[in-house]
Structures are given as structure tokens and as C-alpha cells.
Design a protein around this motif. Structure first.
Motif, PDB file in Angstrom:
ATOM      1  N   THR A   1      12.023  -3.757 -17.943  1.00 52.63           N
ATOM      2  CA  THR A   1      12.522  -5.037 -17.417  1.00 52.63           C
ATOM      3  C   THR A   1      11.968  -5.365 -16.022  1.00 52.63           C
ATOM      4  OG1 THR A   1      14.494  -4.029 -16.434  1.00 52.63           O
ATOM      5  CG2 THR A   1      14.667  -4.743 -18.720  1.00 52.63           C
TER       6      THR A   1
ATOM      7  N   PHE B   1      12.275  -7.534 -12.109  1.00 51.33           N
ATOM      8  CA  PHE B   1      13.284  -7.519 -11.041  1.00 51.33           C
ATOM      9  C   PHE B   1      14.145  -8.773 -11.000  1.00 51.33           C
ATOM     10  CE2 PHE B   1      10.184 -10.219  -8.917  1.00 51.33           C
ATOM     11  CZ  PHE B   1      10.993 -11.094  -8.201  1.00 51.33           C
TER      12      PHE B   1
ATOM     13  N   LYS C   1      13.878   1.292 -19.119  1.00 50.29           N
ATOM     14  CA  LYS C   1      13.188   1.546 -17.840  1.00 50.29           C
ATOM     15  C   LYS C   1      13.364   0.263 -17.030  1.00 50.29           C
ATOM     16  CE  LYS C   1      10.001   0.981 -15.533  1.00 50.29           C
ATOM     17  NZ  LYS C   1      10.101   0.309 -14.199  1.00 50.29           N
TER      18      LYS C   1
ATOM     19  N   GLU D   1      12.157  -0.901 -10.964  1.00 53.13           N
ATOM     20  CA  GLU D   1      12.395   0.063  -9.878  1.00 53.13           C
ATOM     21  C   GLU D   1      12.890  -0.641  -8.624  1.00 53.13           C
ATOM     22  OE1 GLU D   1       9.629  -0.879 -11.233  1.00 53.13           O
ATOM     23  OE2 GLU D   1       7.974  -1.058  -9.813  1.00 53.13           O
ATOM     24  N   ARG D   2      12.849  -1.994  -8.644  1.00 48.94           N
ATOM     25  CA  ARG D   2      13.244  -2.722  -7.440  1.00 48.94           C
ATOM     26  C   ARG D   2      14.727  -3.093  -7.438  1.00 48.94           C
ATOM     27  NH1 ARG D   2       8.302  -6.791  -6.416  1.00 48.94           N
ATOM     28  NH2 ARG D   2       8.046  -6.940  -8.658  1.00 48.94           N
TER      29      ARG D   2
ATOM     30  N   SER E   1       5.425  -9.417 -15.505  1.00 49.57           N
ATOM     31  CA  SER E   1       4.207 -10.155 -15.122  1.00 49.57           C
ATOM     32  C   SER E   1       3.128 -10.077 -16.203  1.00 49.57           C
ATOM     33  CB  SER E   1       3.659  -9.561 -13.828  1.00 49.57           C
ATOM     34  OG  SER E   1       3.252  -8.228 -14.073  1.00 49.57           O
TER      35      SER E   1
ATOM     36  N   ASN F   1       7.182 -10.757 -22.951  1.00 50.68           N
ATOM     37  CA  ASN F   1       7.383 -12.051 -22.272  1.00 50.68           C
ATOM     38  C   ASN F   1       6.764 -11.962 -20.886  1.00 50.68           C
ATOM     39  OD1 ASN F   1       8.807 -13.285 -24.265  1.00 50.68           O
ATOM     40  ND2 ASN F   1      10.664 -13.615 -23.071  1.00 50.68           N
ATOM     41  N   MET F   2       5.935 -12.942 -20.525  1.00 55.62           N
ATOM     42  CA  MET F   2       5.203 -12.814 -19.261  1.00 55.62           C
ATOM     43  C   MET F   2       5.369 -14.040 -18.361  1.00 55.62           C
ATOM     44  SD  MET F   2       1.893 -10.814 -20.806  1.00 55.62           S
ATOM     45  CE  MET F   2       1.437 -12.133 -21.880  1.00 55.62           C
TER      46      MET F   2
ATOM     47  N   GLU G   1       0.720 -18.115 -10.570  1.00 61.87           N
ATOM     48  CA  GLU G   1       2.183 -18.224 -10.533  1.00 61.87           C
ATOM     49  C   GLU G   1       2.630 -17.847  -9.121  1.00 61.87           C
ATOM     50  OE1 GLU G   1       4.314 -15.172 -12.716  1.00 61.87           O
ATOM     51  OE2 GLU G   1       5.911 -16.584 -13.234  1.00 61.87           O
TER      52      GLU G   1
HETATM   53  P1  NAD Z   1       6.310  -6.700 -13.041  1.00 63.28           P
HETATM   54  O1  NAD Z   1       5.358  -6.857 -14.163  1.00 63.28           O
HETATM   55  O2  NAD Z   1       5.784  -6.345 -11.713  1.00 63.28           O
HETATM   56  O3  NAD Z   1       7.378  -5.573 -13.435  1.00 63.28           O
HETATM   57  C1  NAD Z   1       8.010  -5.556 -14.703  1.00 63.28           C
HETATM   58  C2  NAD Z   1       8.112  -4.117 -15.194  1.00 63.28           C
HETATM   59  O4  NAD Z   1       6.805  -3.619 -15.465  1.00 63.28           O
HETATM   60  C3  NAD Z   1       8.748  -3.199 -14.182  1.00 63.28           C
HETATM   61  O5  NAD Z   1       9.665  -2.382 -14.864  1.00 63.28           O
HETATM   62  C4  NAD Z   1       7.573  -2.444 -13.587  1.00 63.28           C
HETATM   63  O6  NAD Z   1       7.916  -1.128 -13.244  1.00 63.28           O
HETATM   64  C5  NAD Z   1       6.534  -2.463 -14.683  1.00 63.28           C
HETATM   65  N1  NAD Z   1       5.155  -2.612 -14.196  1.00 63.28           N
HETATM   66  C6  NAD Z   1       4.734  -3.418 -13.187  1.00 63.28           C
HETATM   67  N2  NAD Z   1       3.391  -3.365 -13.077  1.00 63.28           N
HETATM   68  C7  NAD Z   1       2.954  -2.526 -14.020  1.00 63.28           C
HETATM   69  C8  NAD Z   1       1.657  -2.065 -14.428  1.00 63.28           C
HETATM   70  N3  NAD Z   1       0.547  -2.501 -13.828  1.00 63.28           N
HETATM   71  N4  NAD Z   1       1.583  -1.182 -15.434  1.00 63.28           N
HETATM   72  C9  NAD Z   1       2.689  -0.775 -16.065  1.00 63.28           C
HETATM   73  N5  NAD Z   1       3.938  -1.175 -15.722  1.00 63.28           N
HETATM   74  C10 NAD Z   1       4.077  -2.035 -14.733  1.00 63.28           C
HETATM   75  O7  NAD Z   1       7.177  -8.039 -12.987  1.00 63.28           O
HETATM   76  P2  NAD Z   1       8.235  -8.444 -11.875  1.00 63.28           P
HETATM   77  O8  NAD Z   1       7.513  -8.785 -10.618  1.00 63.28           O
HETATM   78  O9  NAD Z   1       9.324  -7.438 -11.820  1.00 63.28           O
HETATM   79  O10 NAD Z   1       8.837  -9.778 -12.517  1.00 63.28           O
HETATM   80  C11 NAD Z   1       8.335 -11.064 -12.259  1.00 63.28           C
HETATM   81  C12 NAD Z   1       7.433 -11.517 -13.392  1.00 63.28           C
HETATM   82  O11 NAD Z   1       8.148 -11.492 -14.617  1.00 63.28           O
HETATM   83  C13 NAD Z   1       6.973 -12.960 -13.220  1.00 63.28           C
HETATM   84  O12 NAD Z   1       5.631 -13.060 -13.616  1.00 63.28           O
HETATM   85  C14 NAD Z   1       7.879 -13.732 -14.164  1.00 63.28           C
HETATM   86  O13 NAD Z   1       7.356 -14.951 -14.640  1.00 63.28           O
HETATM   87  C15 NAD Z   1       8.015 -12.744 -15.274  1.00 63.28           C
HETATM   88  N6  NAD Z   1       9.209 -13.006 -16.060  1.00 63.28           N
HETATM   89  C16 NAD Z   1       9.030 -13.533 -17.305  1.00 63.28           C
HETATM   90  C17 NAD Z   1      10.125 -13.836 -18.077  1.00 63.28           C
HETATM   91  C18 NAD Z   1       9.951 -14.424 -19.436  1.00 63.28           C
HETATM   92  O14 NAD Z   1      10.894 -14.372 -20.214  1.00 63.28           O
HETATM   93  N7  NAD Z   1       8.785 -14.971 -19.759  1.00 63.28           N
HETATM   94  C19 NAD Z   1      11.420 -13.591 -17.589  1.00 63.28           C
HETATM   95  C20 NAD Z   1      11.556 -13.031 -16.318  1.00 63.28           C
HETATM   96  C21 NAD Z   1      10.433 -12.743 -15.562  1.00 63.28           C
END
Ligand code: NAD
Length: 519
Positions: A170, A172, A196, A199-200, A249, A270-271, A404
């Protein structure tokens, strides 16, 4: 200050079970029904985004801990998958009641770890709670299909059966809602799950685990490991994990989709997003301006469905000064402050990224109509605050449009016609959400029919579907083929088993072997 911080934590007495009583608070793992201290030597500091003071330290789970979590979930699956839908339904009813009772406690934790305002944090919990409520209908949702008499004495029945151990990863920005999109759906279908959380801000997930305990969920059916990239890669590679739900992301989502799929897993991912709001000149002015301002700057723009791009059609551009004025009056403050409209960004790095993208817009020729970069919040000078910012006359090739921003920044543009607006949106790679503001039904109909975006609002700025439907972001905002929650969520967490059976009163009359394929 760490000790003082611990004494003033607002998450309630239950927190004692997952934070250590030593001088530095730590977040625990949740394995086989126990909150356990990690044996790791790698920890991630979790600061309060409004103060940047340490709240807790989050462990990077060790290989042994992650393996123990999956092994426990695999063992628990043997009995959990055989429970009746009525048993699972009853547990969901219990969980629903407990979450409802503790909404404020969860919200307080979310505000402390994530930064959003308390009232917004309650919305975060409520939208997740609705998924739990929908799970309470599992006795209808998991029904299979049947057809009697497809041949003499022969019937066909299909069942929706669980997959095994699943995993949830998930982001943050919705610390309660998004975990609640995942583990209740997985569990109610008879799967077990390893979570999982981000972490934030994993605190809300940990509180939800306490609630599953109180609700009577058996040990091992939902486990929590922590960490970042390595923990995610462990999930992608572990052969006992059959499916992965990911929200976050583009970079992480693409990686997880590809690595997980390559390892034979079912993945839904979902991204990111860039959601456009189209403002027609015939729209109801008052409510459109208010809805636009709320949806652009709420949660400091850290929502995947934030309406971050405004497209003014024709004369609607005359409303821009009023939008700027209303945005400038929003209260930027610590999330616990009464009347706060938007809190801080999650981290100094997130703030830096937002400032960089705003500056790039200015450098590339956009008009900076409102500049929130120097906002000051008295008493919270070290927080990651950015005030509402508006960049106008943004062009599709500018960085502030192609990336974004995920901050309280509205980028806007003017076009002549509805067709121009549709073309602009359909040319954007993302397909998470969009909205149109109009009083004309034919305009709305044309828009909903021609726009290539998975979730559309008509006079609704943030069209997140309720859980009896599914979250249907599309194109660059989604990888996979089965969406989150609703009917699609049930499909994601189950596989179909079909039984063709013949029961005859007399001998079936098969008098000799037939080698031809049955017609
Ligand atoms: P993030 O991708 O940085 O983190 C999400 C999860 O992935 C965390 O648990 C993190 O530990 C892990 N992670 C991060 N980078 C990784 C990598 N390179 N390799 C493997 N694992 C990794 O996302 P975030 O900053 O926590 O959340 C914001 C993003 O999520 C924005 O882009 C937002 O649009 C998106 N988001 C999308 C939806 C949707 O339903 N489309 C909903 C909420 C958030």
C-alpha cells in the motif's frame, strides 16, 4: 524528546502493544496473531510531517521474518479456506463495528503519521469501512453459477474458490482506506494475506490488525511485514504468494506488475494520475468553483483522484480569478488544528518535488496566479507545508503537466470547445479520473461517451465509486485486468472451479467405451 513524544501519542492505549516501551518507539510486525519486535538492524525513521519530529521507527523486516509471515499465512489457509462464508461474514460484521467505534482513534493516528486533517482522516477510514460493510454480503457475492440438465442426468455448477496466500502493498496517502480495499476482500473470500503497508505511515494498518484480533479473526490469516523495496521484491518472488494487490506510484507499480506476473502471480496495480476537470461556461458557477477548489487542494493534493488539472472551456475562463481567491483563503495548518483545510506534505522530499515542478512551470512560461511556496504555519516552521498554488496557461509539454505533482497545485489551461477538452484529456497517458461541470445533459453525455478515462464525474469532482461497484482507473493508471473491490475485487481474489456431474437413478446406459470427443 522521544520519551515525551511517546507520552503524548494520540493513538490510544492499544498502541502499547505495537510500540516498544523503550526510549525509541518502534513499530512491530504482526505475525501469527502476535505483535513482535523485529530483529532487524535496519530501521526507517517515521517523522510527523507537521513537525518532522520522530514518531516511530519502522523495521525493514529480515528474510526470516518475511518467510515466517508467509509460512504462517500458508498454514492458516488450510483451515481458514474451509470456514463457511457465514463464519467469515460474522467476523466482518464484528470488524465493521469495531472500526466504526474507533474511527476517531484511527483518524488521530493518520493525522500524526500522514499529516492530513482530522476530518479528512475520518473520511479515509469511512471509505475503507464501506468496503468492510460490502464484504458482509459475501454470502451473495461469492455465489457461483449452475445450469441443470445440460445433458441427460447431467448438471453444471461453478464455484468461486480462494487462491491461497495473497499479498497487499500500500501507498502512504490513504493509510486506512487502501489496506481496507485489500485484506477484508482477500480474507472474506477465504484467502490469507501478507500486508506490506507504506513504510511512511503503517500505524493505521497496525491498529486495524488489533481490531481483527478483537473481532475474533484466527491467527495467521492476516500478517504484516514492513520495509521498502526488498520486502516488495520478496513478495514478488515468493512462490507461495499467489496474488498481489498494489496501489502506489507508476515506478513501483510497473515493477511489481512485471516482476509478479513473470513469477506467475495474479497482479492488480493501481498507479498514478493526472485528473482533469472540465469547466463548461453553462455550469453552476458557485458550486463548480467550490468543488474544484476542494478537489484540487484537499489532502494537500495527495490523492490519486485529486482534480489537479482544470480545463476552462470558452467563457468559463472568466471564473479563474474567483477560483484563485477562494484557494488563497484555505487554511494551511497542522491537521489537528480546528478549521484546517490542508495539512503538510508527507516528507521534505515530497515538498522539494512540488517546489521544483512549480518552478519548472514558471520557467517554461506558465502564469503563477497563486504561489503557496513560502507558506508559514506558526509553531510548525519545520513542517512540510506548501500552500495552494495555481499555475495557469499550462501547455501539454510542460513538466508540471506531464508529471504527477501530488501536491496542492492546480494547473490550468483554456480551450475553445468541448472537443478540444476531450482531445487534451484523451491524449494524456493517465486514465484514473476526470470530471465535467455543466448544466447541459447532452454535453455531459457526449463527454462521458467520448472520454477515455475509467472514472468520470458529472458535477462530481472526485468520482470514486462506492464498494458495490469497482475502482476502475484505466490506461496509464492501471496494470492488470481485474480492478479493486466490488464484483471485480471478488473476481480478483477467487478462481472459478467448474464441476460437471452426472447422477442417474438407473445405470447411465454407457454400454461401450467411446473414444470420440463428446458432442
Ligand atoms: P510508492 O510507489 O512510493 O509506494 C507504494 C508502495 O510501494 C510502498 O509500500 C513502498 O514501500 C513500495 N515501493 C515504493 N517504491 C518502490 C520500488 N521502486 N520498488 C518496489 N517497491 C516500492 O507510492 P506512494 O508515494 O506511497 O503513493 C503515492 C502514489 O500512489 C501516487 O502516484 C498516487 O497517484 C498513487 N496512488 C494511486 C491510487 C490509485 O488507486 N490509482 C491510490 C492512491 C495512491
Amino acid at each position: 524528546f522521544l520519551v515525551a513524544k511517546q507520552l503524548t501519542r494520540v493513538v490510544g492505549r492499544e498502541s502499547q502493544r505495537f510500540y516498544a516501551s523503550a526510549s525509541v518507539p518502534t513499530t512491530k510486525l504482526y505475525i501469527n496473531g502476535e505483535f513482535v519486535e523485529s530483529k532487524t538492524d535496519k530501521w526507517i525513521d517515521l517523522p510527523n510531517p507537521a513537525t518532522n519530529e520522530l514518531v516511530t521507527r519502522v523495521p525493514v523486516s529480515t528474510q526470516d521474518e518475511m518467510e515466517a509471515a508467509v509460512a504462517g499465512a500458508k498454514e492458516a489457509y488450510k483451515t481458514w479456506s474451509k470456514t463457511t462464508p457465514l463464519t467469515r461474514q460474522g467476523l466482518m460484521f464484528n470488524l465493521q463495528n469495531i472500526i466504526k467505534r474507533d474511527i476517531k482513534k484511527l483518524a488521530a493516528n493518520i493525522t500524526e503519521e500522514q499529516g492530513k486533517t482530522l476530518v479528512d482522516a475520518e473520511g479515509d477510514v469511512m471509505r475503507g469501512l464501506q468496503v468492510v460493510e460490502h464484504c458482509c454480503s459475501i454470502t451473495s457475492l461469492q455465489l457461483g453459477e449452475s445450469l441443470q440438465g445440460i445433458a441427460k442426468d447431467m448438471d453444471l455448477v461453478s464455484y468461486r474458490t480462494p487462491l491461497g496466500v495473497t499479498a497487499g502493498i500500500t501507498p502512504f496517502n490513504f493509510p486506512a482506506m487502501i489496506p481496507l480495499w485489500m485484506f477484508p476482500m482477500a480474507l472474506v473470500c477465504g484467502n490469507t494475506m501478507v500486508m506490506k503497508p507504506s513504510e511512511r505511515d503503517p500505524g493505521a494498518t497496525m491498529m486495524l490488525m488489533e481490531m481483527t484480533q478483537e473481532a475474533g479473526f484466527p491467527s495467521g490469516i492476516v500478517q504484516v511485514i514492513h520495509g521498502a523495496h526488498d520486502s516488495v521484491n520478496f513478495i514478488c518472488d515468493n512462490p507461495d504468494i499467489k496474488a498481489i494487490s498494489f496501489v502506489g506510484s507508476d515506478q513501483a507499480g510497473t515493477h511489481i506488475y512485471e516482476r509478479g506476473s513473470k513469477n506467475g502471480k495474479r497482479v492488480q496495480s493501481n498507479m498514478g494520475a493526472k485528473n482533469h476537470g472540465v469547466i463548461m461556461p453553462d455550469a453552476n458557477k458557485e458550486s463548480t468553483i467550490n468543488q474544484l477548489v476542494g478537489a484540487a487542494f484537499g489532502a494537500a493534493g495527495q490523492r490519486c483522484m485529486a482534480l489537479s488539472t482544470a480545463v476552462f472551456v470558452g467563457e468559463a475562463k472568466e471564473w479563474i480569478p474567483e477560483i484563485v481567491e477562494r484557494a488563497s483563503k484555505l487554511s494551511v495548518n497542522v491537521g489537528t488544528a480546528p478549521g484546517a483545510d490542508l495539512g503538510p506534505l508527507i516528507s521534505p522530499a515530497a515538498k522539494e518535488k512540488v517546489l521544483r515542478l512549480v518552478q519548472s512551470g514558471v520557467d517554461e512560461g506558465a502564469d503563477l496566479l497563486l504561489d503557496g511556496r513560502d507558506v508559514q504555519v506558526p509553531g510548525y516552521e519545520k513542517g512540510n507545508f506548501v500552500g495552494p498554488t495555481v499555475l495557469h496557461k499550462v501547455k501539454p509539454d510542460m513538466q508540471c503537466y506531464t508529471e504527477e505533482i501530488f501536491g496542492p497545485v492546480l494547473v490550468s489551461t483554456e480551450v475553445d470547445t468541448l472537443d478540444d477538452a476531450i482531445e487534451l484529456i484523451n491524449n494524456n497517458p493517465y486514465g484514473n479520473g476526470t470530471a465535467i461541470f455543466t448544466t447541459n445533459g447532452a454535453t455531459a453525455r457526449k463527454f462521458t461517451q467520448e472520454i477515455d478515462v475509467g472514472q468520470i464525474g458529472v458535477n462530481v469532482p472526485i468520482p470514486v465509486p462506492l464498494p458495490m461497484f469497482s475502482f476502475t482507473g484505466s490506461r496509464g493508471s492501471f496494470r492488470g485486468d481485474t480492478n479493486f473491490y466490488g464484483k471485480q475485487g471478488i473476481n480478483f481474489y477467487t478462481q472459478v472451479k467448474t464441476v460437471t456431474q452426472m447422477w442417474s437413478q438407473q445405470d447411465a446406459g454407457v454400454s461401450k467405451p467411446t473414444t470420440a470427443f463428446p458432442k
